[in-house]
Write a protein that holds these residues in place. Sequence first.
Motif, PDB file in Angstrom:
ATOM      1  N   ARG A  64       0.841  -1.205   0.000  1.00  0.00           N
ATOM      2  CA  ARG A  64       0.000   0.000   0.000  1.00  0.00           C
ATOM      3  C   ARG A  64       0.874   1.253   0.000  1.00  0.00           C
ATOM      4  N   ASP A  65       1.502   1.615   1.131  1.00  0.00           N
ATOM      5  CA  ASP A  65       2.328   2.827   1.150  1.00  0.00           C
ATOM      6  C   ASP A  65       3.557   2.631   0.267  1.00  0.00           C
ATOM      7  N   GLY A  66       4.112   1.406   0.267  1.00  0.00           N
ATOM      8  CA  GLY A  66       5.272   1.122  -0.580  1.00  0.00           C
ATOM      9  C   GLY A  66       4.934   1.354  -2.034  1.00  0.00           C
ATOM     10  N   VAL A 107       4.786  13.123   7.485  1.00  0.00           N
ATOM     11  CA  VAL A 107       5.710  13.890   6.631  1.00  0.00           C
ATOM     12  C   VAL A 107       7.163  13.758   7.080  1.00  0.00           C
ATOM     13  N   GLY A 108       7.449  12.772   7.927  1.00  0.00           N
ATOM     14  CA  GLY A 108       8.835  12.510   8.345  1.00  0.00           C
ATOM     15  C   GLY A 108       9.467  13.696   9.058  1.00  0.00           C
ATOM     16  N   TYR A 109       8.709  14.318   9.949  1.00  0.00           N
ATOM     17  CA  TYR A 109       9.141  15.569  10.579  1.00  0.00           C
ATOM     18  C   TYR A 109       9.695  15.372  11.993  1.00  0.00           C
ATOM     19  N   ALA A 110       9.257  14.306  12.648  1.00  0.00           N
ATOM     20  CA  ALA A 110       9.586  14.121  14.072  1.00  0.00           C
ATOM     21  C   ALA A 110      11.047  13.748  14.288  1.00  0.00           C
ATOM     22  N   THR A 111      11.520  13.999  15.508  1.00  0.00           N
ATOM     23  CA  THR A 111      12.815  13.467  15.947  1.00  0.00           C
ATOM     24  C   THR A 111      12.505  12.307  16.901  1.00  0.00           C
ATOM     25  N   ILE A 123      -3.864  -1.260  20.887  1.00  0.00           N
ATOM     26  CA  ILE A 123      -2.420  -1.371  20.638  1.00  0.00           C
ATOM     27  C   ILE A 123      -1.999  -0.107  19.896  1.00  0.00           C
ATOM     28  N   PHE A 124      -0.899   0.496  20.321  1.00  0.00           N
ATOM     29  CA  PHE A 124      -0.422   1.703  19.647  1.00  0.00           C
ATOM     30  C   PHE A 124       0.586   1.333  18.565  1.00  0.00           C
ATOM     31  N   SER A 125       0.508   2.104  17.483  1.00  0.00           N
ATOM     32  CA  SER A 125       1.317   1.777  16.310  1.00  0.00           C
ATOM     33  C   SER A 125       2.091   2.993  15.819  1.00  0.00           C
ATOM     34  N   ALA A 126       3.305   2.723  15.312  1.00  0.00           N
ATOM     35  CA  ALA A 126       4.129   3.790  14.728  1.00  0.00           C
ATOM     36  C   ALA A 126       4.167   3.611  13.218  1.00  0.00           C
ATOM     37  N   HIS A 127       4.172   4.731  12.521  1.00  0.00           N
ATOM     38  CA  HIS A 127       4.215   4.697  11.044  1.00  0.00           C
ATOM     39  C   HIS A 127       5.092   5.878  10.632  1.00  0.00           C
ATOM     40  N   CYS A 128       6.325   5.577  10.201  1.00  0.00           N
ATOM     41  CA  CYS A 128       7.283   6.669  10.007  1.00  0.00           C
ATOM     42  C   CYS A 128       7.746   6.793   8.563  1.00  0.00           C
ATOM     43  N   HIS A 129       7.862   8.039   8.161  1.00  0.00           N
ATOM     44  CA  HIS A 129       8.414   8.340   6.832  1.00  0.00           C
ATOM     45  C   HIS A 129       9.823   8.887   6.972  1.00  0.00           C
ATOM     46  N   ASN A 130      10.565   8.774   5.872  1.00  0.00           N
ATOM     47  CA  ASN A 130      12.013   8.931   5.960  1.00  0.00           C
ATOM     48  C   ASN A 130      12.541  10.258   5.406  1.00  0.00           C
ATOM     49  N   GLY A 162       8.375   3.625  -0.321  1.00  0.00           N
ATOM     50  CA  GLY A 162       7.172   4.323   0.129  1.00  0.00           C
ATOM     51  C   GLY A 162       7.146   5.746  -0.362  1.00  0.00           C
ATOM     52  N   GLU A 163       6.048   6.403  -0.023  1.00  0.00           N
ATOM     53  CA  GLU A 163       5.820   7.799  -0.418  1.00  0.00           C
ATOM     54  C   GLU A 163       7.085   8.657  -0.212  1.00  0.00           C
ATOM     55  N   ARG A 164       7.412   9.459  -1.172  1.00  0.00           N
ATOM     56  CA  ARG A 164       8.587  10.377  -1.155  1.00  0.00           C
ATOM     57  C   ARG A 164       9.893   9.626  -0.822  1.00  0.00           C
ATOM     58  N   ALA A 165      10.492   9.955   0.351  1.00  0.00           N
ATOM     59  CA  ALA A 165      11.774   9.313   0.729  1.00  0.00           C
ATOM     60  C   ALA A 165      11.551   7.921   1.314  1.00  0.00           C
ATOM     61  N   GLY A 166      10.321   7.483   1.350  1.00  0.00           N
ATOM     62  CA  GLY A 166      10.041   6.121   1.779  1.00  0.00           C
ATOM     63  C   GLY A 166       9.553   5.994   3.215  1.00  0.00           C
ATOM     64  N   ASN A 167       9.279   4.739   3.572  1.00  0.00           N
ATOM     65  CA  ASN A 167       8.831   4.398   4.925  1.00  0.00           C
ATOM     66  C   ASN A 167       9.998   3.778   5.689  1.00  0.00           C
TER      67      ASN A 167
END
Length: 520
Positions: free
Chosen positions: A22-24, A181-185, A207-214, A242-247
């Motif tokens: 999907r995101d890939g 948008v891959g903004y977090a540190t 359950i909590f989930s993380a979804h990070c962009h690069n 994934g989207e832009r710089a990837g997941n």
Amino acid sequence: MSNAGNTVSAKDRVLIFDTTLRDGEQCPGATMTFEEKLEVADMLDMMGVDIIEAGFPIASDGDFEAVSAIAGRIKRATVAGLARAISADIARAGEAVRHAARPRIHTFVSTSPIHLQHQMRKSEEEVLEIITRTVTQARNLVEDVEWSGMDATRTPIDYLCRAVETAIKAGATTINLPDTVGYATPDEYRAMFKAVRERVPNADRAIFSAHCHNDLGLAVANSLAAIEGGARQVECTINGIGERAGNAALEEIVMALRVRGDVMPYDTGIDATYLMRASKAVSSACSFPVQYNKAIVGRNAFAHESGIHQDGMLKHQQTYEIMTPASVGVTKTSLVMGKHSGRAAFRSKLTEMGYTLGDNQLEDAFTRFKALADRKKHVYDEDIEALVDENLATAHDRVKLVSLTVIAGTRGPQRAMLKLDIDGRVVAEEAEGNGPIDAVFNAVKALVPHEAVLELYDVHAVTEGTDAQAEVTVRLGQNGAAVTGRGADPDTLVSSCKAYLAALNKLVARGSRVHAQAAE
Ligand SMILES: CC(=O)SCCNC(=O)CCNC(=O)[C@H](O)C(C)(C)COP(=O)(O)OP(=O)(O)OC[C@H]1O[C@@H](n2cnc3c(N)ncnc32)[C@H](O)[C@@H]1OP(=O)(O)O
Ligand SMILES: CC(C)C(=O)C(=O)O
Ligand SMILES: [Mg+2]
């Protein structure tokens, strides 16, 4: 804590949610055909992915068909379909996953001010109502509902907590807080999970989930930080596509948790020995090459060219590798021969290739190897073979090449300036010819007169590329007998000269009428 059949220990088990399909696939140029998607889904299931996000069913009939087919064939993993916070999307996703052994609907809506104002054009209160309505609708279709707050990392924490609480109240079993948008540190992302889990009263029901962009190259670091903050599902893709710089890259997360289990005591259900196969399958399905230096699955991930590293690796594998190639499905470490290699690796390579050289021969071959490696980007086994074979063959030669300069080109005449060492004496000659090779051979003939005739001249590239070594074969015939000589060099004229001399040396050795001392 249980999650629609995926039993997890909140303490140490992290669910792997793969969104390659999907995101890939959202990555420009990474579209996969129906059959390719099925192949990738089978691979993901085999390697132990917990949740396969198979597509976005409302996006197209093709996506719907692929998600339905994957849902119908995958028996172990949960199969998820994505849906916007729109009734038609949710209905379509529900329809697509309905035959799955473990179906999930993954619905998302924006929560950040910039998205609410400019994309959704809705107020915070309107979005809370949408969350209640859409999560409830999804929950009426399947037991397992994931809700994502798109752009969570740019959402004020108070509103994010209200949105999460609303989603859980409406029946969401997994709460995903994406760094869209891959903004977090890493510190911020860890703190966000911690804060939401502490502040949302019903947080323990999901359950909590993380979804990070690069976008800043932090996707994997952020995913690991989220786990420390309490996330027990990570969303990732094979090769990090994934989207832009990837997941976040699945293989990197899995191996980081495995190799550094001492400081990150979490398990995944992934059989890591499939990682390389999965990487290749995805790369070939979406025609998307894997960068050479990519962690875990890049072709250089277990390759060493520097002499010091190669020497260390030959003495003990752990000197320069923190995991074994076998642990991620790579056949073996490779010691790549190049200009940075040292004697230890050169000797080991020769042994592997079946050559046993004495110390002097080895030193001589190593000098020639270094000279070749300085001129050539890639030194292949065939290059070394050509170099060593020639080295062995010329050990007792009476006639040796000292230097060769050739003037060639359209303006002619082609001219060769040749110096030879004949029995330890250096002699020189200049000759013209009908083309550069003819000029070279005429110069040889002038220095080493003989009656043999050239019966065959053959040139081919030993390796690939414009810097390939040219291997030349020359056959000389005399009185019904023939000898063959070979020469290899990145310069075709030099290899031609070497090949000619090799053949002449054989004639000399046979006692033929070759005037190797003719220059005297
Ligand atoms: C962060 C992510 O990865 S989100 C997923 C992104 N993936 C994709 O977009 C791939 C598949 N997408 C598509 O095929 C198409 O965009 C579709 C079928 C979903 C929608 O196509 P269209 O109806 O033509 O809409 P379009 O793409 O132009 O615009 C998106 C619309 O969805 C709305 N939207 C975006 N996200 C959401 C959401 N989570 N919930 C509700 N509406 C949303 C936008 O506001 C916009 O609505 P508007 O037209 O009323 O302004
Ligand atoms: C759909 C959501 C989860 C997403 O891909 C993102 O926010 O990056
Ligand atoms: Mg995403």
